[in-house]
Motif scaffolding. Sequence first.
Motif, mmCIF file in Angstrom:
data_model
loop_
_atom_site.group_PDB
_atom_site.id
_atom_site.type_symbol
_atom_site.label_atom_id
_atom_site.label_comp_id
_atom_site.label_asym_id
_atom_site.label_seq_id
_atom_site.Cartn_x
_atom_site.Cartn_y
_atom_site.Cartn_z
ATOM 1 N N TRP A 10 0.862 -1.179 0.000
ATOM 2 C CA TRP A 10 0.000 0.000 0.000
ATOM 3 C C TRP A 10 0.898 1.228 0.000
ATOM 4 N N PRO A 11 0.900 1.972 -1.104
ATOM 5 C CA PRO A 11 1.745 3.173 -1.151
ATOM 6 C C PRO A 11 1.226 4.250 -0.207
ATOM 7 N N GLY A 12 2.153 5.009 0.331
ATOM 8 C CA GLY A 12 1.772 6.087 1.240
ATOM 9 C C GLY A 12 2.964 6.954 1.580
ATOM 10 N N ARG A 13 2.860 7.605 2.733
ATOM 11 C CA ARG A 13 3.911 8.516 3.180
ATOM 12 C C ARG A 13 4.060 8.404 4.695
ATOM 13 N N VAL A 14 5.273 8.573 5.137
ATOM 14 C CA VAL A 14 5.569 8.785 6.551
ATOM 15 C C VAL A 14 6.073 10.209 6.612
ATOM 16 N N VAL A 40 1.520 -3.718 15.602
ATOM 17 C CA VAL A 40 1.764 -2.288 15.392
ATOM 18 C C VAL A 40 2.487 -2.062 14.067
ATOM 19 N N THR A 41 2.418 -0.856 13.600
ATOM 20 C CA THR A 41 3.144 -0.448 12.400
ATOM 21 C C THR A 41 4.620 -0.316 12.766
ATOM 22 N N ASP A 82 3.178 10.631 11.438
ATOM 23 C CA ASP A 82 1.972 10.895 10.659
ATOM 24 C C ASP A 82 2.038 9.996 9.430
ATOM 25 N N ILE A 83 1.090 9.062 9.347
ATOM 26 C CA ILE A 83 1.028 8.105 8.251
ATOM 27 C C ILE A 83 -0.125 8.508 7.335
ATOM 28 N N ALA A 120 -3.368 8.246 9.640
ATOM 29 C CA ALA A 120 -3.187 7.959 11.065
ATOM 30 C C ALA A 120 -2.190 8.993 11.577
ATOM 31 N N ASP A 121 -2.696 10.019 12.232
ATOM 32 C CA ASP A 121 -1.837 11.091 12.721
ATOM 33 C C ASP A 121 -1.270 10.750 14.087
#
Length: 161
Positions: free
Chosen positions: A58-62, A77-78, A113-114, A122-123
């Motif tokens: 799943w593409p995203g950002r940290v 947990v992540t 912040d994901i 998910a902040d």
Amino acid sequence: MPHKELPHSLKLITIWLLVTLVLFLGFQAWEHQRAASRFQLAGGAIVLSRGDDGHFHWPGRVGNVAVDFLVDTGATVTALPQGLAERAGLKPLGAVRTQTANGAARGFIARADITLDGGVRADQLTVTVLPDLAAPLLGMDVLGRLHFSQKPGQLRIEPSP
């Protein structure tokens, strides 16, 4: 003034370099297209297609750093690799010792912040940061907030009602 031709070997080298460049750029475009096709929005749902490695990504950002999360329903947990946490500017909040698929590991906890493609956020999520982790793992602390179902080769994700 007479026209001078390039030596034959220089012509061949130039042609081979151009062919190699075209093949490289074509392969890069193909890989990008394949990665993009693993993530789709279908109505209000997000559909992830299984990757060649057998996992869902799943593409995203940290923070502001682009990442490709491995969806891990077995992770409580992540978890993030330490190098990624450093690039995202995450600050250690305390030491942690955890059990992974490869055994016990030491790392630290941090808040991140994901943001995931498709609008899932998910902040200030508490994440585990591990120095030897190969890829960022999206755990049940995020996935548990969503409704997901699986069929062969696809994971369908919807916000919880």
